[in-house]
Design a protein around this motif. Structure first.
Motif, PDB file in Angstrom:
ATOM      1  N   THR A  55      23.513  38.778  46.022  1.00  0.00           N
ATOM      2  CA  THR A  55      24.246  39.621  46.832  1.00  0.00           C
ATOM      3  C   THR A  55      24.670  38.831  48.085  1.00  0.00           C
ATOM      4  OG1 THR A  55      22.193  39.762  48.210  1.00  0.00           O
ATOM      5  CG2 THR A  55      22.740  41.488  46.587  1.00  0.00           C
ATOM      6  N   PRO A  56      25.886  38.910  48.800  1.00  0.00           N
ATOM      7  CA  PRO A  56      26.218  40.560  48.858  1.00  0.00           C
ATOM      8  C   PRO A  56      27.245  40.695  47.453  1.00  0.00           C
ATOM      9  CG  PRO A  56      27.308  39.199  50.484  1.00  0.00           C
ATOM     10  CD  PRO A  56      26.315  38.357  49.755  1.00  0.00           C
ATOM     11  N   ILE A  57      27.528  41.885  46.994  1.00  0.00           N
ATOM     12  CA  ILE A  57      28.065  42.274  45.993  1.00  0.00           C
ATOM     13  C   ILE A  57      29.860  42.789  46.695  1.00  0.00           C
ATOM     14  CG2 ILE A  57      28.742  43.948  44.424  1.00  0.00           C
ATOM     15  CD1 ILE A  57      25.712  44.411  44.093  1.00  0.00           C
ATOM     16  N   PRO A  58      30.644  41.897  46.233  1.00  0.00           N
ATOM     17  CA  PRO A  58      31.809  41.868  46.924  1.00  0.00           C
ATOM     18  C   PRO A  58      32.501  43.344  46.925  1.00  0.00           C
ATOM     19  CG  PRO A  58      31.817  40.013  45.428  1.00  0.00           C
ATOM     20  CD  PRO A  58      30.595  40.948  45.088  1.00  0.00           C
ATOM     21  N   ASP A  59      33.218  43.594  47.743  1.00  0.00           N
ATOM     22  CA  ASP A  59      33.934  45.099  47.500  1.00  0.00           C
ATOM     23  C   ASP A  59      34.906  45.056  46.492  1.00  0.00           C
ATOM     24  OD1 ASP A  59      32.249  45.755  49.833  1.00  0.00           O
ATOM     25  OD2 ASP A  59      34.297  45.641  51.347  1.00  0.00           O
ATOM     26  N   ASP A  60      35.577  43.846  46.292  1.00  0.00           N
ATOM     27  CA  ASP A  60      36.603  43.890  45.488  1.00  0.00           C
ATOM     28  C   ASP A  60      36.083  43.941  43.821  1.00  0.00           C
ATOM     29  OD1 ASP A  60      35.403  41.307  45.451  1.00  0.00           O
ATOM     30  OD2 ASP A  60      37.414  40.223  44.696  1.00  0.00           O
ATOM     31  N   LEU A  61      34.729  43.626  43.843  1.00  0.00           N
ATOM     32  CA  LEU A  61      34.159  43.870  42.497  1.00  0.00           C
ATOM     33  C   LEU A  61      33.724  45.353  42.163  1.00  0.00           C
ATOM     34  CD1 LEU A  61      32.397  42.542  40.098  1.00  0.00           C
ATOM     35  CD2 LEU A  61      30.499  43.101  41.160  1.00  0.00           C
ATOM     36  N   VAL A  62      33.351  46.114  43.246  1.00  0.00           N
ATOM     37  CA  VAL A  62      33.268  47.558  42.987  1.00  0.00           C
ATOM     38  C   VAL A  62      34.598  48.125  42.547  1.00  0.00           C
ATOM     39  CG1 VAL A  62      32.971  49.550  44.354  1.00  0.00           C
ATOM     40  CG2 VAL A  62      31.586  47.636  44.603  1.00  0.00           C
ATOM     41  N   VAL A  63      35.887  47.522  43.507  1.00  0.00           N
ATOM     42  CA  VAL A  63      36.804  48.199  43.012  1.00  0.00           C
ATOM     43  C   VAL A  63      37.588  47.968  41.499  1.00  0.00           C
ATOM     44  CG1 VAL A  63      39.562  48.047  43.692  1.00  0.00           C
ATOM     45  CG2 VAL A  63      37.747  48.097  45.290  1.00  0.00           C
ATOM     46  N   GLN A  64      37.355  46.671  41.088  1.00  0.00           N
ATOM     47  CA  GLN A  64      37.549  46.230  39.735  1.00  0.00           C
ATOM     48  C   GLN A  64      36.761  47.252  38.639  1.00  0.00           C
ATOM     49  OE1 GLN A  64      36.688  42.013  39.915  1.00  0.00           O
ATOM     50  NE2 GLN A  64      38.576  41.594  41.114  1.00  0.00           N
ATOM     51  N   ILE A  65      35.519  47.236  38.934  1.00  0.00           N
ATOM     52  CA  ILE A  65      34.761  48.053  38.071  1.00  0.00           C
ATOM     53  C   ILE A  65      35.268  49.416  37.878  1.00  0.00           C
ATOM     54  CG2 ILE A  65      32.304  49.138  37.760  1.00  0.00           C
ATOM     55  CD1 ILE A  65      31.058  46.518  39.007  1.00  0.00           C
ATOM     56  N   VAL A  66      35.755  49.999  39.108  1.00  0.00           N
ATOM     57  CA  VAL A  66      36.165  51.283  38.920  1.00  0.00           C
ATOM     58  C   VAL A  66      37.742  51.383  38.100  1.00  0.00           C
ATOM     59  CG1 VAL A  66      37.192  53.264  40.394  1.00  0.00           C
ATOM     60  CG2 VAL A  66      35.186  52.175  40.956  1.00  0.00           C
ATOM     61  N   ASP A  67      38.409  50.379  38.831  1.00  0.00           N
ATOM     62  CA  ASP A  67      39.810  50.534  38.277  1.00  0.00           C
ATOM     63  C   ASP A  67      39.985  50.019  36.951  1.00  0.00           C
ATOM     64  OD1 ASP A  67      40.669  51.556  40.547  1.00  0.00           O
ATOM     65  OD2 ASP A  67      41.347  49.674  41.195  1.00  0.00           O
ATOM     66  N   GLU A  68      39.333  48.864  36.350  1.00  0.00           N
ATOM     67  CA  GLU A  68      39.375  48.405  35.118  1.00  0.00           C
ATOM     68  C   GLU A  68      38.540  48.928  34.111  1.00  0.00           C
ATOM     69  OE1 GLU A  68      39.020  44.232  35.693  1.00  0.00           O
ATOM     70  OE2 GLU A  68      40.183  44.125  37.271  1.00  0.00           O
ATOM     71  N   VAL A  69      37.378  49.600  34.376  1.00  0.00           N
ATOM     72  CA  VAL A  69      36.424  50.133  33.328  1.00  0.00           C
ATOM     73  C   VAL A  69      36.022  51.633  33.548  1.00  0.00           C
ATOM     74  CG1 VAL A  69      33.935  49.947  32.648  1.00  0.00           C
ATOM     75  CG2 VAL A  69      35.167  47.915  33.465  1.00  0.00           C
ATOM     76  N   LEU A  70      35.856  52.114  34.790  1.00  0.00           N
ATOM     77  CA  LEU A  70      35.133  53.513  34.812  1.00  0.00           C
ATOM     78  C   LEU A  70      36.549  54.399  34.688  1.00  0.00           C
ATOM     79  CD1 LEU A  70      32.642  53.413  37.491  1.00  0.00           C
ATOM     80  CD2 LEU A  70      32.360  53.270  35.072  1.00  0.00           C
ATOM     81  N   VAL A  71      37.603  54.335  35.619  1.00  0.00           N
ATOM     82  CA  VAL A  71      38.677  55.171  35.360  1.00  0.00           C
ATOM     83  C   VAL A  71      39.344  55.280  34.111  1.00  0.00           C
ATOM     84  CG1 VAL A  71      40.997  55.994  36.234  1.00  0.00           C
ATOM     85  CG2 VAL A  71      38.941  55.290  37.824  1.00  0.00           C
ATOM     86  N   PRO A  72      39.527  54.190  33.335  1.00  0.00           N
ATOM     87  CA  PRO A  72      40.080  54.223  32.027  1.00  0.00           C
ATOM     88  C   PRO A  72      38.907  54.938  31.174  1.00  0.00           C
ATOM     89  CG  PRO A  72      40.302  52.002  33.010  1.00  0.00           C
ATOM     90  CD  PRO A  72      39.629  52.676  33.946  1.00  0.00           C
ATOM     91  N   LEU A  73      37.941  54.620  31.093  1.00  0.00           N
ATOM     92  CA  LEU A  73      36.768  55.226  30.352  1.00  0.00           C
ATOM     93  C   LEU A  73      36.748  56.528  30.294  1.00  0.00           C
ATOM     94  CD1 LEU A  73      33.674  52.874  30.227  1.00  0.00           C
ATOM     95  CD2 LEU A  73      35.260  53.268  28.282  1.00  0.00           C
ATOM     96  N   LEU A  74      36.951  57.190  31.422  1.00  0.00           N
ATOM     97  CA  LEU A  74      36.635  58.692  31.657  1.00  0.00           C
ATOM     98  C   LEU A  74      37.914  59.413  31.657  1.00  0.00           C
ATOM     99  CD1 LEU A  74      34.086  58.427  34.995  1.00  0.00           C
ATOM    100  CD2 LEU A  74      33.706  59.069  32.556  1.00  0.00           C
ATOM    101  N   ARG A  75      39.067  58.682  31.710  1.00  0.00           N
ATOM    102  CA  ARG A  75      40.272  59.411  31.691  1.00  0.00           C
ATOM    103  C   ARG A  75      40.953  59.382  30.157  1.00  0.00           C
ATOM    104  NH1 ARG A  75      43.368  58.490  37.208  1.00  0.00           N
ATOM    105  NH2 ARG A  75      42.157  60.235  38.366  1.00  0.00           N
ATOM    106  N   ARG A  76      40.048  58.617  29.302  1.00  0.00           N
ATOM    107  CA  ARG A  76      40.406  58.591  27.957  1.00  0.00           C
ATOM    108  C   ARG A  76      39.767  59.750  27.358  1.00  0.00           C
ATOM    109  NH1 ARG A  76      38.131  53.466  25.035  1.00  0.00           N
ATOM    110  NH2 ARG A  76      39.567  52.626  26.470  1.00  0.00           N
ATOM    111  N   GLY A  77      40.769  60.419  26.440  1.00  0.00           N
ATOM    112  CA  GLY A  77      40.041  61.674  25.893  1.00  0.00           C
ATOM    113  C   GLY A  77      41.020  62.331  24.821  1.00  0.00           C
TER     114      GLY A  77
END
Length: 196
Positions: free
Chosen positions: A174-196
């Motif tokens: 730690t600390p966990i950088p804010d930009d890492l959180v944004v990257q996880i959301v933008d590069e992984v979670l949003v694409p995974l959840l919007r795929r369908g």
């Protein structure tokens, strides 16, 4: 000077549990998981060791429950009105928790639990899957808003964000950088959840 807990007003139930949880978190912040003892927690909480051991047979179970009291609940995840904002808010909350005494505890708990199957089971029982439940709440709201197809929601996709956050925490600290959180959301979670 050590205070004799027997001469203090007697606390019971939730008041005593809250004092012990607070003392556990304070002890974690001061001494870390490796330095935390039931005796020091009892002294700090102005309680008897017997009162700790009646409630929590092991240090692992005490620490796991104390940490659970500071974890964000699914209801506490901010509703920003859109999937991306909710995901960033939720993972940012989790990153802040990992940067405090709860994160220190998690490292120690994992080390202790992985060395014993029974300890690992105790840790699983006390974790209550809070990260998964928070993610389920965020995704439920996104489904209701029409941002996510319910068919795109799978257990692995629900676990991905917290898993990546924990991986970074365990291997990079730690600390966990804010930009890492944004990257996880933008590069992984949003694409995974919007795929369908």
């Amino acid at each position: 000077m050590v205070t004799d807990h027997r001469k203090l007003p007697r606390r019971r139930g939730e008041a005593l549990n809250a004092a012990i949880h607070r003392a556990t978190l304070d002890e974690l912040a001061e001494s870390g998981y490796a330095g935390l003892t039931m005796e020091r927690v009892a002294e700090r909480a102005k309680a008897s060791k017997a009162s700790l051991y009646r409630r929590w047979p092991s240090r692992l179970e005490l620490v796991a429950e104390a940490v659970r009291t500071v974890l964000p609940t699914p209801e506490s995840v901010p509703d920003t009105g859109e999937l991306r904002g909710d995901l960033v808010a939720m993972l940012s909350q989790a990153a802040r928790v990992l940067s405090g005494p709860a994160g220190e505890a998690l490292r120690g708990l994992l080390g202790e639990a992985l060395s014993s199957g029974s300890q690992l089971g105790a840790m699983r029982r006390t974790s209550h899957g809070m990260g998964r439940k928070a993610m389920e709440e965020v995704v439920r709201r996104a489904v209701e808003r029409g941002e996510v197809d319910p068919g795109a929601v799978t257990p692995r996709r629900l676990d991905a964000g917290h898993a990546l956050l924990r991986h970074h925490f365990l291997f990079n600290g730690t600390p966990i950088p804010d930009d890492l959180v944004v990257q996880i959301v933008d590069e992984v979670l949003v694409p995974l959840l919007r795929r369908g």
